[in-house]
Design an enzyme around this catalytic site. Structure first.
Site, short mmCIF file in Angstrom:
data_model
loop_
_atom_site.label_atom_id
_atom_site.label_comp_id
_atom_site.label_asym_id
_atom_site.label_seq_id
_atom_site.Cartn_x
_atom_site.Cartn_y
_atom_site.Cartn_z
N HIS A 11 -3.90 1.04 8.42
CA HIS A 11 -4.54 0.84 7.12
C HIS A 11 -6.04 0.61 7.25
O HIS A 11 -6.49 -0.32 7.91
CB HIS A 11 -3.90 -0.34 6.39
CG HIS A 11 -4.45 -0.53 5.00
ND1 HIS A 11 -3.92 0.13 3.91
CD2 HIS A 11 -5.49 -1.24 4.55
CE1 HIS A 11 -4.62 -0.19 2.83
NE2 HIS A 11 -5.58 -1.02 3.19
N CYS A 38 0.84 -1.20 0.00
CA CYS A 38 0.00 0.00 0.00
C CYS A 38 0.88 1.25 0.00
O CYS A 38 1.73 1.42 0.87
CB CYS A 38 -0.93 0.00 1.21
SG CYS A 38 -1.78 1.55 1.47
N HIS A 69 -8.23 8.23 2.83
CA HIS A 69 -7.62 9.55 2.88
C HIS A 69 -8.66 10.61 2.62
O HIS A 69 -9.62 10.39 1.88
CB HIS A 69 -6.46 9.67 1.88
CG HIS A 69 -6.82 9.31 0.47
ND1 HIS A 69 -6.92 8.00 0.04
CD2 HIS A 69 -7.12 10.08 -0.61
CE1 HIS A 69 -7.25 7.98 -1.23
NE2 HIS A 69 -7.39 9.22 -1.66
N ASN A 76 -12.74 10.04 -1.84
CA ASN A 76 -13.24 9.19 -2.92
C ASN A 76 -13.28 7.75 -2.42
O ASN A 76 -12.31 7.26 -1.86
CB ASN A 76 -12.33 9.31 -4.14
CG ASN A 76 -12.36 10.71 -4.72
OD1 ASN A 76 -13.43 11.30 -4.85
ND2 ASN A 76 -11.20 11.25 -5.05
N CYS A 120 0.66 3.32 3.22
CA CYS A 120 1.35 2.63 4.33
C CYS A 120 2.86 2.83 4.19
O CYS A 120 3.56 2.98 5.19
CB CYS A 120 0.99 1.15 4.36
SG CYS A 120 -0.63 0.79 5.07
N THR A 165 -7.99 6.05 -6.25
CA THR A 165 -6.80 5.43 -6.85
C THR A 165 -5.87 4.82 -5.81
O THR A 165 -5.10 3.92 -6.13
CB THR A 165 -6.02 6.45 -7.70
OG1 THR A 165 -5.62 7.54 -6.87
CG2 THR A 165 -6.85 6.95 -8.86
N HIS A 209 -8.98 14.47 1.28
CA HIS A 209 -8.34 15.59 0.61
C HIS A 209 -8.81 16.89 1.27
O HIS A 209 -10.02 17.07 1.46
CB HIS A 209 -8.76 15.67 -0.86
CG HIS A 209 -8.43 14.47 -1.70
ND1 HIS A 209 -7.40 14.46 -2.62
CD2 HIS A 209 -8.99 13.23 -1.77
CE1 HIS A 209 -7.37 13.29 -3.23
NE2 HIS A 209 -8.32 12.52 -2.74
N ASP A 248 -0.34 16.70 -1.31
CA ASP A 248 -0.60 15.85 -2.47
C ASP A 248 0.47 16.09 -3.52
O ASP A 248 0.88 17.23 -3.78
CB ASP A 248 -1.99 16.15 -3.05
CG ASP A 248 -2.47 15.05 -3.99
OD1 ASP A 248 -3.40 14.32 -3.61
OD2 ASP A 248 -1.90 14.91 -5.09
P1 5GP Z 1 -7.71 9.41 -4.78
O1 5GP Z 1 -7.72 9.55 -6.28
O2 5GP Z 1 -7.49 7.96 -4.38
O3 5GP Z 1 -8.85 10.05 -4.08
O4 5GP Z 1 -6.46 10.25 -4.28
C1 5GP Z 1 -5.15 9.80 -4.29
C2 5GP Z 1 -4.28 11.03 -4.25
O5 5GP Z 1 -2.98 10.62 -3.90
C3 5GP Z 1 -4.17 11.76 -5.59
O6 5GP Z 1 -4.62 13.11 -5.42
C4 5GP Z 1 -2.69 11.68 -5.93
O7 5GP Z 1 -2.19 12.85 -6.53
C5 5GP Z 1 -2.05 11.42 -4.58
N1 5GP Z 1 -0.82 10.66 -4.65
C6 5GP Z 1 -0.58 9.53 -5.38
N2 5GP Z 1 0.67 9.09 -5.17
C7 5GP Z 1 1.24 9.95 -4.28
C8 5GP Z 1 2.54 10.00 -3.67
O8 5GP Z 1 3.42 9.16 -3.89
N3 5GP Z 1 2.76 11.04 -2.82
C9 5GP Z 1 1.80 11.99 -2.54
N4 5GP Z 1 2.14 12.96 -1.69
N5 5GP Z 1 0.57 11.95 -3.09
C10 5GP Z 1 0.30 10.94 -3.95
ZN ZN Z 2 -2.31 1.39 3.64
#
Ligand code: 5GP
Ligand code: ZN
Length: 113
Positions: free
Chosen positions: A46, A4, A99, A86, A7, A94, A101, A30
């Site tokens: 997690h 993950c 999490h 999300n 994690c 993703t 935002h 982000d």
């Molecule tokens: P989701 O699309 O799952 O709601 O949000 C995942 C967020 O994680 C996205 O906004 C993406 O830019 C962010 N993200 C993905 N990989 C990384 C990373 O390695 N470091 C940081 N700081 N953010 C990440």
């Molecule tokens: Zn995790």
């Protein structure tokens, strides 16, 4: 969860720009910001998504929202901000570690999708 991404960020195996940390919660910027302020707030333990919040793990979610208010004040988001989580494929989740935002620093559009 060894595979993950978040994690790994909690463990320090992947670097992040931390803005807040305590025993149970981590917040970091982000990597692909969608607004001038774009911070992710996560439980260190997690939890896969909002769909997995249950009586056994929900205390950290209340704490996360206290942390969100503190971070928003620290970041000077006096004009307001949005909190988004999300959940699942249709929402475009993703990273499958819960999490929230925090988005702010500009006028956000009003569409929910
Ligand atoms: P989701 O699309 O799952 O709601 O949000 C995942 C967020 O994680 C996205 O906004 C993406 O830019 C962010 N993200 C993905 N990989 C990384 C990373 O390695 N470091 C940081 N700081 N953010 C990440
Ligand atoms: Zn995790």
């Amino acid at each position: 969860m060894s595979d993950c991404l978040f994690c790994k960020i909690v463990a320090g195996d992947i670097p992040s720009t931390k803005v807040y940390e305590d025993e149970t919660v981590l917040a970091f910027r982000d990597i692909a910001p969608q607004a001038p302020t774009h911070i992710l707030v996560i439980p260190k333990a997690h939890i896969a998504s909002v769909a997995c919040i249950a009586p056994e793990n929900s205390a950290v979610v209340a704490h996360i929202f206290e942390v969100i208010a503190k971070i928003a004040a620290q970041e000077g988001l006096d004009g307001g901000y949005r909190v988004v989580s999300n959940c699942g494929a249709d929402a475009g989740q993703t990273v499958h570690h819960l999490h929230f935002h925090i988005l702010g620093g500009r006028q956000l559009n009003l569409e929910m999708a």
